[in-house]
Write a protein that holds these residues in place. Structure first.
Motif, PDB file in Angstrom:
ATOM      1  N   GLU A   4      36.360  65.436 -65.451  1.00  0.00           N
ATOM      2  CA  GLU A   4      35.645  65.930 -64.261  1.00  0.00           C
ATOM      3  C   GLU A   4      35.896  65.013 -63.069  1.00  0.00           C
ATOM      4  OE1 GLU A   4      33.913  68.717 -63.768  1.00  0.00           O
ATOM      5  OE2 GLU A   4      34.197  69.404 -65.825  1.00  0.00           O
ATOM      6  N   LEU A   5      35.798  63.717 -63.303  1.00  0.00           N
ATOM      7  CA  LEU A   5      36.027  62.751 -62.221  1.00  0.00           C
ATOM      8  C   LEU A   5      37.456  62.849 -61.717  1.00  0.00           C
ATOM      9  CD1 LEU A   5      35.165  60.430 -60.415  1.00  0.00           C
ATOM     10  CD2 LEU A   5      35.583  58.866 -62.322  1.00  0.00           C
ATOM     11  N   LYS A   7      39.392  65.406 -61.766  1.00  0.00           N
ATOM     12  CA  LYS A   7      39.524  66.667 -61.034  1.00  0.00           C
ATOM     13  C   LYS A   7      39.068  66.476 -59.585  1.00  0.00           C
ATOM     14  CE  LYS A   7      37.833  70.205 -63.233  1.00  0.00           C
ATOM     15  NZ  LYS A   7      36.966  71.304 -63.699  1.00  0.00           N
ATOM     16  N   ALA A   8      37.953  65.773 -59.377  1.00  0.00           N
ATOM     17  CA  ALA A   8      37.446  65.528 -58.031  1.00  0.00           C
ATOM     18  C   ALA A   8      38.389  64.605 -57.254  1.00  0.00           C
ATOM     19  CB  ALA A   8      36.046  64.925 -58.093  1.00  0.00           C
ATOM     20  N   PRO A 116      36.487  71.602 -56.938  1.00  0.00           N
ATOM     21  CA  PRO A 116      36.489  70.989 -58.266  1.00  0.00           C
ATOM     22  C   PRO A 116      35.283  71.358 -59.129  1.00  0.00           C
ATOM     23  CG  PRO A 116      35.720  69.411 -56.675  1.00  0.00           C
ATOM     24  CD  PRO A 116      36.104  70.656 -55.905  1.00  0.00           C
ATOM     25  N   ASN A 119      29.880  69.539 -61.182  1.00  0.00           N
ATOM     26  CA  ASN A 119      29.897  68.383 -62.086  1.00  0.00           C
ATOM     27  C   ASN A 119      30.930  67.346 -61.638  1.00  0.00           C
ATOM     28  OD1 ASN A 119      27.837  69.427 -63.618  1.00  0.00           O
ATOM     29  ND2 ASN A 119      29.190  70.248 -65.190  1.00  0.00           N
ATOM     30  N   ALA A 120      32.087  67.817 -61.200  1.00  0.00           N
ATOM     31  CA  ALA A 120      33.133  66.912 -60.726  1.00  0.00           C
ATOM     32  C   ALA A 120      32.694  66.209 -59.440  1.00  0.00           C
ATOM     33  CB  ALA A 120      34.437  67.671 -60.509  1.00  0.00           C
TER      34      ALA A 120
END
Length: 173
Positions: A4-5, A7-8, A116, A119-120
């Motif tokens: 997730e991180l 993706k951001a 994203p 959550n991201a």
């Protein structure tokens, strides 16, 4: 690093960092220039990501999306109760005799190249936004404390928000 991180990180580009608000004061009965206790004060810090928000804007006839992260930072100079060490527990914080305070809210803005997901964005706000804000806070705190005749304070090169290990939903919208 979580997926997730990452993706951001892949879809956010730093756009701006700026001071949103600030306050500083010395308590009425304290003058750091002449007080004998000035060099014996403990310094307590605050560093919390308070919220993130997505803005939809029109710029140069194009629609853009901006992700903004609000980060509250602070330092306070205190005389701790005699039974407490300099790194006292949370319970002693309310009992500390506060002599001076410097606080600020900084905003970090990011251009969103893709979406994203929430959550991201939350993971990014909690884990990465402080990297961009921290140098501005270090400079602001150093200058403001010197202007107020407070003991010199040198912060480490990087610090993470106190809430950077909380659940993703804690950043708020």
């Amino acid at each position: 690093m979580s997926a997730e991180l990452q993706k951001a990180i892949d879809c956010l580009r730093i756009r701006d960092v700026y001071l949103r608000s600030s306050s500083s004061y010395l308590v009425d009965d304290f003058d750091p220039k002449y007080s004998p206790e000035a060099n014996d004060l403990a310094v307590q810090f605050k560093h919390v990501v308070t919220r993130g928000e997505v803005l939809a804007l029109k710029e140069d006839d194009a629609d853009i999306r901006i992700f903004r992260v609000y980060i509250d930072l602070g330092a306070r100079w205190v005389v701790l109760p005699e039974s407490t060490s300099e790194n006292g527990s949370d319970e002693s914080d309310d009992e500390a005799d506060v002599k001076a305070v410097i606080e600020a809210t900084f905003l970090a803005e990011y251009l969103m190249e893709n979406e994203p997901g929430q959550n991201a964005l939350d993971a990014f706000a909690l884990k990465n936004a402080s990297y961009h804000v921290w140098p501005y806070w270090r400079e602001y705190l150093m200058n403001q404390s010197m202007r107020m005749n407070l003991p010199k304070i040198a912060l480490p090169a990087v610090q993470f928000a106190a809430n950077n290990n909380e659940s993703a939903g804690s950043v708020g919208q």
